[in-house]
Design a protein around this motif. Structure first.
Motif, short mmCIF file in Angstrom:
data_model
loop_
_atom_site.label_atom_id
_atom_site.label_comp_id
_atom_site.label_asym_id
_atom_site.label_seq_id
_atom_site.Cartn_x
_atom_site.Cartn_y
_atom_site.Cartn_z
N ASN A 164 58.46 -89.28 5.62
CA ASN A 164 58.07 -89.57 4.25
C ASN A 164 57.74 -88.26 3.54
O ASN A 164 56.72 -87.62 3.83
CB ASN A 164 56.87 -90.51 4.22
CG ASN A 164 56.54 -90.98 2.83
OD1 ASN A 164 57.35 -90.83 1.91
ND2 ASN A 164 55.36 -91.54 2.65
N LEU A 165 58.60 -87.85 2.61
CA LEU A 165 58.42 -86.57 1.93
C LEU A 165 57.20 -86.57 1.03
O LEU A 165 56.68 -85.50 0.68
CB LEU A 165 59.67 -86.25 1.10
CG LEU A 165 61.00 -86.22 1.87
CD1 LEU A 165 62.15 -85.88 0.93
CD2 LEU A 165 60.94 -85.23 3.02
N ARG A 230 65.30 -89.95 -6.29
CA ARG A 230 65.06 -90.62 -5.01
C ARG A 230 65.37 -89.68 -3.85
O ARG A 230 66.19 -88.76 -3.97
CB ARG A 230 65.90 -91.90 -4.92
CG ARG A 230 65.45 -92.94 -5.92
CD ARG A 230 66.30 -94.19 -5.93
NE ARG A 230 65.83 -95.09 -6.99
CZ ARG A 230 64.98 -96.09 -6.80
NH1 ARG A 230 64.52 -96.34 -5.59
NH2 ARG A 230 64.60 -96.84 -7.81
N ALA A 231 64.71 -89.92 -2.74
CA ALA A 231 64.82 -89.02 -1.59
C ALA A 231 66.25 -88.92 -1.09
O ALA A 231 66.77 -87.83 -0.86
CB ALA A 231 63.90 -89.50 -0.47
N ASP A 241 60.51 -91.41 0.20
CA ASP A 241 59.56 -90.87 -0.77
C ASP A 241 58.79 -92.05 -1.35
O ASP A 241 59.13 -92.59 -2.39
CB ASP A 241 60.28 -90.10 -1.88
CG ASP A 241 59.31 -89.54 -2.91
OD1 ASP A 241 58.23 -89.08 -2.50
OD2 ASP A 241 59.63 -89.59 -4.12
N ILE A 242 57.75 -92.49 -0.62
CA ILE A 242 56.98 -93.65 -1.05
C ILE A 242 55.49 -93.32 -1.00
O ILE A 242 55.06 -92.43 -0.25
CB ILE A 242 57.27 -94.89 -0.17
CG1 ILE A 242 56.86 -94.65 1.29
CG2 ILE A 242 58.75 -95.27 -0.24
CD1 ILE A 242 56.96 -95.90 2.15
N ALA A 287 60.15 -98.58 -2.74
CA ALA A 287 61.14 -97.56 -2.35
C ALA A 287 61.04 -96.29 -3.18
O ALA A 287 61.97 -95.48 -3.18
CB ALA A 287 62.57 -98.11 -2.40
N THR A 288 59.92 -96.08 -3.88
CA THR A 288 59.71 -94.85 -4.64
C THR A 288 58.27 -94.39 -4.47
O THR A 288 57.41 -95.14 -4.00
CB THR A 288 59.98 -95.05 -6.15
OG1 THR A 288 58.89 -95.79 -6.72
CG2 THR A 288 61.27 -95.80 -6.40
#
Length: 750
Positions: A164-165, A230-231, A241-242, A287-288
């Motif tokens: 997860n970035l 988005r990632a 990326d959440i 999802a964001t």
């Protein structure tokens, strides 16, 4: 019916192939597919026929049975295999003994029963990504010749595969455990009783799905307005990326009591009483890392069943009769917590579609003035539902051996079902008064005075369009139906037989456990399948050859499929609550399994299936471009129905010295492409893929130990196992298959 296509997979085969759950069974059973976007959304199909689990009102076309007990939710079978005697995969409608909701077939999991001989074992594995598992079992006599016991359990862990970035966390880990305890009671030669108690749980940082490409222009415009990137749209990048703390918590408990009495040398009477409890608590993200929507669908399900069965086995004839009573209680609640960025994302996207240069940086102040972030922040949309389902079935079958070569079987089953359910939706929280547009709500009392409905022009009406308005309904469904089968077999030679069969299966209709609009009916019709099959099977023990092959033609009326409502909200509910009855579906195909001793050391097993699964009459499929149910998919491939599947396994054994032995093997599983959703959304397309695994082991059977090296996905193939909706029709998340994983396993049997 006995004369039918069936794969019986021994527990030792499961262990050698590294198959530890229902989801991995397709690598050993041709014509079967399985997927799980998360543990609750487990879906199994046979010959292309199955269903997804988004709406709890629908049950699967593939019946799942554990130790002769029907389980209403396929997610009961998501837990790891441990101490399994065998798994039987029965293809085609099973209208008699396995008659409850088995229009496509059945998967029967049989655990190892206690014995009076002491035995036990322990197995430990460690592999890449911190993959570690511990399994064990032990059993034997507690009271000589009277009472025996057996216990088994497992613990399974693996670190998350997704980075997860946003905050550096690892997502999509594995954290599962379970245990089973049994007692076997044999007071005299004519009576036996078996008591099985089970418990299992899942507690994982799961489940994230990469937003699959191609992305709809409307979603692209929303992201661009927010200046958000988005990632990745490649699930095999394993990045996210959440901002939400996602989790999946799942548990089950079960108790089964079986009593068998040998009434005479030919007649046995059996009673099977069972209780199962299942609960699921998730937290999902949008999802964001934007603050849009978080929440999840909580479930609690329990069932009680009682079956009484009498069987007669004679020299020339046999017969079975039985009665099954089943009661299910289901309670669910979907919670959607809206975030402070939702209004800007939704309405800013609409603005950017008209003004391509618009972003939050250059127009956000104006938008925030109209709908401040605190308007929706903290608002909760809650959708609870409940259902009680009662089912009663009576069945019987008879087999008659006319000659030493010819045998026939016939059976019927009558099932009566009654379902009552309620669904509601409410909206609370947030601060709607923060928006100056809330002044429009004054139109509501004015409309009441004038006899005109102005709600569509009010701010509350706008919120209904964004998040959904108040809703409530109660429904009842009741029906009775007949299923059954007829078959004949002919003994070609010693150990070889040919057969033909006709079978009819019925999966009951029910109540739509979702919010229904003008285009969604509150109830749905039964699914009926009629199948004709011919096959041959046999073995040549002295040559180490076994073969089974079948051809089939199955016609399904009113196939129960889940897709979307023609929803007018800006954020369509990702739950596929539109229960469509597809008019006609046809399945035609060929399946074959073969095993052969190539030499004293080499053994080859092949399994292949070709399946042409077509929706013959489907004119009301959703169209992701027009957002209406006007797409004609008649004559197109059914979803989650790969045309080809192939499994190959080559094994090698070589004695070393004394009882020491080397074993090795390589296996390959191949499936062709398919769509992951019924409406054939472009981003739901799943490419075909092939996965290879290998194993090498050395062990001493006399001493009871073995040490093995194994590798899964040897070639590190990037592939997708399933797709599921994220925002609505056309917007999908993709579930990536595991990358290359290797490890070691040590086991000791005593």
């Amino acid at each position: 019916m006995a004369a039918a296509s069936i794969s019986s997979i021994e527990g030792s085969q499961l262990e050698d192939a590294g198959v530890s759950s229902v989801l991995q069974l397709p690598s050993l059973a041709p014509g079967m597919s399985a997927m799980a976007a998360n543990p609750r959304l487990t879906s199994v199909s046979i010959r292309g026929l199955g269903s997804n689990a988004f709406n709890d009102g629908i049950e699967s076309s593939v019946g799942i049975f554990i130790d002769d007990v029907y389980v209403a939710r396929q997610s009961y079978a998501i837990f790891d295999f441990v101490d399994i005697d065998r798994v039987e995969v029965l293809r085609g409608p099973q209208g008699v003994v396995f008659g409850k909701n088995t229009t496509a077939g059945a998967v029967h999991i049989l655990t190892r029963a206690p014995s009076f001989s002491p035995d036990g074992g322990i197995e430990a594995s460690y592999g890449r990504f911190g993959d570690r598992q511990l399994r064990g079992h032990a059993g034997g006599a507690l009271v000589e010749d009277r009472l025996a016991g057996r216990i088994a359990g497992y613990v399974s862990r693996r670190e998350g595969l997704v980075d997860n970035l946003h905050d550096g966390r690892k997502l999509n880990d594995r954290h599962r455990q379970g245990a089973r305890a049994q007692l076997l009671w044999t007071p005299d030669p004519d009576w036996s009783g078996r008591l099985i108690a089970e418990t299992a749980e899942v507690d994982e940082v799961c489940c994230y799905f990469a937003f699959a490409a191609p992305i709809r222009p409307a979603v692209t415009a929303r992201d661009e307005y927010m200046e958000y990137r988005r990632a990745s749209s490649n699930p095999s990048d394993y990045v996210a990326d959440i901002d939400a703390d996602i989790y999946t918590r799942l548990g089950q408990n079960a108790l089964t009591a079986r009593l068998d009495h040998r009434w005479s040398p030919e007649v046995t009477i059996s009673s099977i009483s069972a209780w199962r409890d299942w609960h699921f608590a998730p937290m999902n993200d949008d999802a964001t890392s934007l603050r849009l929507v978080t929440g999840g669908l909580r479930n609690e399900h329990d069932q009680l069943s009682q079956e009484v069965r009498i069987q007669r086995r004679g020299v020339r004839s046999g017969a079975t009769a039985g009665l099954l009573l089943l009661r299910q209680h289901l309670a669910g609640r979907e919670d959607a917590l809206l975030g402070e960025d939702l209004a800007a994302w939704v309405f800013g996207g609409l603005l950017r579609e008209q003004l391509p240069f618009a972003t939050r940086s250059n127009s956000g102040l104006l938008l925030d003035a109209l709908i401040p972030p605190q308007t929706l922040a903290g608002m909760t949309v809650r959708t609870p539902y409940r259902q009680r389902a009662d089912s009663a079935s009576a069945y019987g079958s008879i087999a008659w051996k006319w000659t030493d070569r010819i045998e026939t079987q016939a059976g019927l089953r009558y099932t009566h079902e009654r379902k009552t359910a309620s669904v509601s939706r409410s909206r609370q929280g947030g601060n709607p008064q923060a928006s100056p547009l809330s002044a429009l709500d004054a139109l509501t009392p004015l409309g009441e005075l004038l006899g005109v409905d102005f709600r569509g022009l009010t701010f509350q009406g706008l919120l209904d369009q964004v998040a959904g308005g108040e809703f409530q309904r109660s429904d009842r469904y009741e029906e009775g139906d007949i299923s059954g089968g007829l078959s004949a077999s002919y003994r070609l030679a010693e150990g070889w037989m040919a057969y033909v069969s006709a079978q009819r299966g019925v999966k009951g209709g029910g109540v739509n456990l979702g919010v229904t609009g003008e285009t969604v009916k509150p109830t749905f019709r039964p699914e009926r399948a009629t199948s004709f099959e011919a096959g041959v099977r046999g073995r040549l023990p002295h040559r180490g050859l076994s073969l089974a092959a079948a051809v089939y033609d199955t016609r399904v009326r009113d196939y129960q499929a889940l897709t979307f409502d023609e929803d007018t909200t800006f954020i369509p509910n990702p739950r596929m609550n539109n229960l469509l009855n597809i008019g006609r579906v046809r399945l035609q195909g060929v399946e074959a399994e073969a095993g052969m001793d190539l030499s004293a050391s080499w053994f080859l097993r092949l399994a292949a299936a070709y399946n042409r699964a077509i929706t013959e009459d489907f004119t009301n499929a959703p169209d992701e471009d027009t957002r209406s149910n006007t797409r004609d998919l008649s004559g197109r491939q059914l979803y989650n129905a790969p045309r080809w599947t192939l499994a190959a396994n080559l094994m090698y054994r070589r004695p070393l010295s004394g009882s020491l032995e080397f074993r090795g093997g390589i296996d390959h599983y191949l499936r062709s492409a398919t769509f992951g959703t019924v409406e054939h959304g472009r981003a739901s397309y799943i490419d075909g893929y092939g996965i290879t695994g290998a194993r090498a082991a050395i062990g001493d059977a006399a001493q009871g130990w073995e040490f093995a090296l194994w590798i899964r996905n040897l070639l590190d193939v990037e592939y997708v196992t399933a797709t599921q909706p994220i925002y609505g029709v056309g917007d999908y998340g993709a579930v990536a298959g595991d990358p290359r994983v290797w490890g070691v396993t040590a086991q000791w049997q005593f």
